[in-house]
Enzyme design. Structure first.
Site: not given
Length: 419
Positions: A72, A137
Site C-alpha cells: 500500500d 502497513e
C-alpha cells in the site's frame, strides 16, 4: 534482468493505485510475475480487495531469511502539487518519480528482482528465502498481523525490510535535527565531515530500532444551538481546543526518555468539528498518531490521557470528552551489531559508494517490523531500502542508481546469509 526490465516492473507497480486499499491487485500481478519464472506463491487475504503475498525458494534445510515489504501507499494528496501524474512513473535523469516509488514500491520491486535472479540462476541457498508482501502497513499493519497470527513469521531468523533509508547529503543535519532519527553524535560528526567531499547524492542508513505508535481519537460532545443564541448550546469545538492545549502540555512534560529512541513524539493530527457556520458545534474530534518508546508504552500513555480527560470533565460540568483508541504497537529495538547487519554492511561498498557505509540508526517512523519481533523476539532485523525523505510528499522519487544497487545488495546478502 536488464535495467529496462527493472524500470518496467517499477512502472507497473506505480500504475496500480494501492492508496490504502486494493493491494490484492498488485499481489495478483506479482503472483503472475513469479509464475512466469516458475515460482509458486500464495495469496493471504486480509480484507475485501486486500491481500498479502508469500513466496519461498531455497532448500529448506537451514535458517529462514525474509525479504519483507508493503503493497500500500499513502494518498497522493493534491494533484496540483505534483509536477507529473503520481501514478505514472516519470524518469528525469537519475530520478524516478511517482507515488510510492520511495515508500516502498522501489524496495518491493528490488526484492522481487533479487528473489527471481536467485531462483533463475539456481543459486544454492542453504535454508529458506521467504518473500513477504503485506497489505495495510501505512495505517494499521493488518497484513503483517494476519501473517503473524497464521504462523508465517514465527520461524523467521532474520528479516530485511525494504523501507526507504536514504537521505540527501544536503539534508543530513536537518534530518537528525528533526527529532525523527537518532544517531551517535561522534558518528554524525564523521558523516558530516565525509559528506563535504563526497560525490554521492545520498547517504543510506540501516534502521535497527524504531518507535511504536498509538493511534486514537478524542471526541468532544456538545449541544447544538442557533448561532444567534450561542448560550443555549455547548460548543464542542471550544472544549476540544481546551483539551488540545492541555494535551500539548502533557506531552511537553513527559519525563521518560529512551537512550536509543529519545522521547515520545506527538505526531501529526486531524481536527474535525462543526457542520455549518450558523450552528453551535455539537461534535468535534481530534485524531492523533503518537510515536511511543519502550520506557512509556502505549498502555501507560493511554492511562495518562484518560486521567487528563477525566480531570477536564470534572472541572467543567458542560465538558464531555471521551477517548477512543484505534490501534497501537510496541517500539522495536533489536541488536545493532547482528550477523545480518554485518553482512549488509560488508556487501554495500561493492554497490554503493557513499560517505559512510550504512551507519545504524534508530528512527521514529513505524514499520511491519513489530509483527516480526512479536513472532520471534530474537529475530535479526535490518531495515534498508532505496528511497529517501520524499516519502509521503508530492514529487516523491527514488534514485535509479540506489534502486539498481539495492537489487544487487539484497541478492548478495541472501547468498551470504544462506550460504
Amino acid at each position: 534482468m536488464t535495467d529496462q526490465d527493472k524500470i518496467a516492473l517499477l512502472s507497473d507497480l506505480v500504475a496500480i493505485n494501492t492508496v490504502a486499499d486494493h493491494e490484492k491487485k498488485i499481489a495478483v500481478y506479482l503472483q503472475d510475475y513469479f509464475a512466469q519464472h516458475g515460482i509458486d506463491s500464495k495469496l493471504v487475504d486480509v480484507a475485501p480487495n486486500r491481500a498479502n503475498l508469500i513466496a519461498e525458494i531455497g532448500d529448506g534445510k537451514g535458517p529462514v531469511l525474509a525479504f519483507a515489504g508493503h503493497l500500500d501507499t499513502v494518498h497522493e494528496g493534491d494533484f496540483n502539487t505534483w509536477d507529473t501524474d503520481p501514478f505514472t512513473l516519470n524518469i528525469q535523469n537519475d530520478k524516478l518519480f511517482g507515488r510510492g516509488v520511495t515508500d516502498m514500491k522501489g524496495g518491493l520491486a528490488a526484492f522481487v528482482i533479487a528473489f527471481m535472479e536467485l531462483h533463475d540462476r539456481h543459486e544454492p541457498l542453504h535454508g529458506t528465502l521467504r518473500f513477504i508482501a503485506t497489505a495495510d502497513e501505512e495505517k494499521n499493519e493488518l497484513g503483517a498481523d494476519k501473517l503473524a497470527a497464521e504462523g508465517y513469521l514465527t520461524d523467521i531468523d532474520a528479516v530485511i525490510i525494504g523501507e526507504p533509508t536514504g537521505v540527501a547529503l544536503n539534508e543530513i543535519s536537518e534530518y537528525f535535527n528533526s527529532g525523527g532519527a537518532v544517531i551517535d553524535p561522534s558518528t554524525l560528526k564523521k558523516l558530516q565531515q565525509a559528506a563535504v567531499t563526497s560525490k554521492a547524492a545520498e547517504q543510506h542508513f540501516i534502521f535497527f530500532a524504531h518507535k511504536g505508535f498509538l493511534a486514537y481519537d478524542v471526541t468532544a460532545t456538545g449541544k447544538a444551538a442557533h448561532s444567534s443564541m450561542p448560550k443555549l448550546g455547548v460548543d464542542a469545538i471550544n472544549h476540544l481546543v481546551q483539551y488540545y492545549q492541555a494535551e500539548q502540555t502533557l506531552y511537553d512534560t513527559l519525563p521518560e526518555e529512551s537512550p536509543i529512541l529519545a522521547k515520545t513524539m506527538r505526531g501529526a493530527n486531524i481536527i474535525q468539528g462543526g457542520a455549518q457556520q450558523n450552528s453551535v458545534s455539537d461534535l468535534a474530534t481530534l485524531t492523533e498518531l503518537t510515536r511511543t518508546i519502550p520506557e512509556l508504552p502505549a498502555q501507560t500513555l493511554i492511562e495518562r490521557l484518560q486521567a487528563l480527560i477525566a480531570n477536564l470533565n470534572q472541572g467543567d460540568e458542560t465538558m464531555n470528552l471521551s477517548l477512543h483508541v484505534n490501534a497501537y504497537d510496541d517500539a522495536v529495538v533489536t541488536p545493532r551489531d547482528s550477523q545480518l547487519i554485518k553482512i549488509v554492511q560488508d556487501i554495500i561498498p561493492n554497490y554503493l559508494i557513499e560517505p559512510m557505509v550504512a551507519p545504524t540508526i534508530a528512527v521514529s517512523l513505524g514499520t511491519d517490523a513489530a509483527a516480526f519481533v512479536h513472532a520471534n523476539p530474537n529475530v535479526q532485523l535490518a531495515i534498508i531500502g532505496p528511497g529517501n525523505t520524499t516519502a509521503h510528499k508530492a514529487n516523491e522519487y527514488v534514485s535509479q542508481q540506489a534502486y539498481f544497487a539495492m537489487v544487487d545488495i539484497y541478492r548478495e546478502v541472501a547468498k551470504q546469509y544462506l550460504k
